[in-house]
Write an enzyme that holds these catalytic residues in place. Sequence first.
Site, mmCIF file in Angstrom:
data_model
loop_
_atom_site.group_PDB
_atom_site.id
_atom_site.type_symbol
_atom_site.label_atom_id
_atom_site.label_comp_id
_atom_site.label_asym_id
_atom_site.label_seq_id
_atom_site.Cartn_x
_atom_site.Cartn_y
_atom_site.Cartn_z
ATOM 1 N N SER A 92 1.016 -1.226 0.107
ATOM 2 C CA SER A 92 0.094 -0.010 0.123
ATOM 3 C C SER A 92 0.885 1.189 0.007
ATOM 4 C CB SER A 92 -0.647 0.061 1.305
ATOM 5 O OG SER A 92 -1.383 1.376 1.490
ATOM 6 N N TYR A 96 -1.929 -0.812 10.206
ATOM 7 C CA TYR A 96 -1.776 -1.021 9.064
ATOM 8 C C TYR A 96 -0.620 -0.524 8.279
ATOM 9 C CZ TYR A 96 -3.556 -1.401 4.203
ATOM 10 O OH TYR A 96 -3.594 -1.477 2.827
HETATM 11 N N1 NAD Z 1 -8.814 -1.466 -0.970
HETATM 12 C C1 NAD Z 1 -7.878 -0.714 -1.196
HETATM 13 O O1 NAD Z 1 -8.069 0.539 -1.331
HETATM 14 C C2 NAD Z 1 -6.438 -1.113 -0.904
HETATM 15 C C3 NAD Z 1 -5.343 -0.132 -1.190
HETATM 16 C C4 NAD Z 1 -3.921 -0.650 -0.833
HETATM 17 C C5 NAD Z 1 -3.917 -1.906 -0.699
HETATM 18 N N2 NAD Z 1 -4.806 -2.863 -0.358
HETATM 19 C C6 NAD Z 1 -4.324 -4.107 0.033
HETATM 20 O O2 NAD Z 1 -4.891 -5.021 -0.861
HETATM 21 C C7 NAD Z 1 -5.427 -6.234 -0.389
HETATM 22 C C8 NAD Z 1 -6.852 -6.556 -0.755
HETATM 23 O O3 NAD Z 1 -7.475 -5.384 -0.350
HETATM 24 P P1 NAD Z 1 -9.178 -5.382 -0.589
HETATM 25 O O4 NAD Z 1 -9.516 -4.072 -0.103
HETATM 26 O O5 NAD Z 1 -9.485 -6.226 -1.733
HETATM 27 O O6 NAD Z 1 -9.711 -6.466 0.863
HETATM 28 P P2 NAD Z 1 -10.942 -7.228 1.150
HETATM 29 O O7 NAD Z 1 -11.218 -6.798 2.752
HETATM 30 O O8 NAD Z 1 -12.023 -6.699 0.185
HETATM 31 O O9 NAD Z 1 -10.396 -8.595 1.154
HETATM 32 C C9 NAD Z 1 -9.376 -9.193 1.805
HETATM 33 C C10 NAD Z 1 -9.327 -10.713 1.798
HETATM 34 O O10 NAD Z 1 -8.306 -11.115 2.396
HETATM 35 C C11 NAD Z 1 -8.693 -12.317 3.146
HETATM 36 N N3 NAD Z 1 -8.279 -12.702 4.452
HETATM 37 C C12 NAD Z 1 -8.377 -11.904 5.708
HETATM 38 N N4 NAD Z 1 -7.539 -12.541 6.584
HETATM 39 C C13 NAD Z 1 -7.291 -13.636 6.006
HETATM 40 C C14 NAD Z 1 -6.372 -14.861 6.692
HETATM 41 N N5 NAD Z 1 -5.969 -14.797 8.004
HETATM 42 N N6 NAD Z 1 -6.202 -15.691 5.878
HETATM 43 C C15 NAD Z 1 -6.625 -15.840 4.652
HETATM 44 N N7 NAD Z 1 -7.412 -14.824 3.943
HETATM 45 C C16 NAD Z 1 -7.742 -13.582 4.762
HETATM 46 C C17 NAD Z 1 -10.349 -12.227 3.183
HETATM 47 O O11 NAD Z 1 -11.144 -13.441 3.431
HETATM 48 C C18 NAD Z 1 -10.796 -11.434 2.125
HETATM 49 O O12 NAD Z 1 -10.666 -12.611 1.019
HETATM 50 C C19 NAD Z 1 -5.057 -5.897 1.135
HETATM 51 O O13 NAD Z 1 -3.731 -6.429 1.531
HETATM 52 C C20 NAD Z 1 -4.937 -4.552 1.311
HETATM 53 O O14 NAD Z 1 -4.018 -4.129 2.422
HETATM 54 C C21 NAD Z 1 -6.003 -2.452 -0.693
#
Ligand code: NAD
Length: 257
Positions: A149, A162
Amino acid sequence: MEYTLTSMFGIQGEVAIVTGASRGIGKEIAIALASLGAKVVLVSVKPTYLFHTVTELQEKGFDVIGIPADTTKKDNVQAMVDLVAEQFGKIDILVNCAGVSHLENAVDFEEAMWDWVMEVNLKGTFLMCQAVGKYMVQRKKGRIINISSVLGLHGRAQDMAYAPSKAAMDQLTKSLAVEWAKENINVNAVAPTFTSNDVKIGLLGNQEKLDWVLQRIPKGKLCEMDWIVGPVIFLCSPCAEFVTGHILYVDGGWTIG
Ligand SMILES: NC(=O)c1ccc[n+]([C@@H]2O[C@H](COP(=O)([O-])OP(=O)(O)OC[C@H]3O[C@@H](n4cnc5c(N)ncnc54)[C@H](O)[C@@H]3O)[C@@H](O)[C@H]2O)c1
């Protein structure tokens, strides 16, 4: 040298594991990999969501399976990775997308929340790299992409666990890249900014929080999920043969400085 789509972007027949793939960015990455002909294993801690997603993708004709696993539990991770290696005979690509966040003022930030965020974002990523890395080292071939991120580089109020977890993930990416460079395993991170989906699901909370983010993005808008997918595919592809230890920001210019 002849340049073709296959010689540059061909990942057909490769076996990929994507964690955090039951929804969001991980699901999009899984769809893209499967669309390009990879066999994709979707992993999530939530079996019911995972089942629905995998069924949806299989019905659309994608070559995917789902294995529920908690990436923070070493025995869970090992069993899942062994199963994939046994079933497909190899693992070419690992995308660590499982991630969680929790926002709270520093003085009130609960220890349990700190542990949870660190465990999923950092320890889970390491355990996955370790378990899959053993197979990749044996074959001297592999691509690992950790979803980081912009907050691994820039601070934000209330982001006490985070942001540090993503900063540490970036350093983990670099250390693994150095250790496994001679094993022909490229380890990189893709570090997006906030997505428009965050507004839909209320993650950006209120207009003030949204404005704080938008003011930092020279392109003046949030990221779409499919804009994150392209850089991930690039890093999985033959094109990125000599790219390792890199943090690729997908942030509309936030980190230009
Ligand atoms: N959404 C954003 O704006 C954004 C921005 C930068 C980075 N990210 C990163 O991208 C990634 C995905 O983000 P998102 O918004 O799609 O998240 P989300 O919350 O929609 O999905 C998260 C996924 O991780 C799984 N998960 C959580 N804990 C787990 C565990 N212990 N074991 C296995 N699976 C697990 C959940 O079941 C889900 O499938 C994350 O790492 C997040 O930090 C997201």
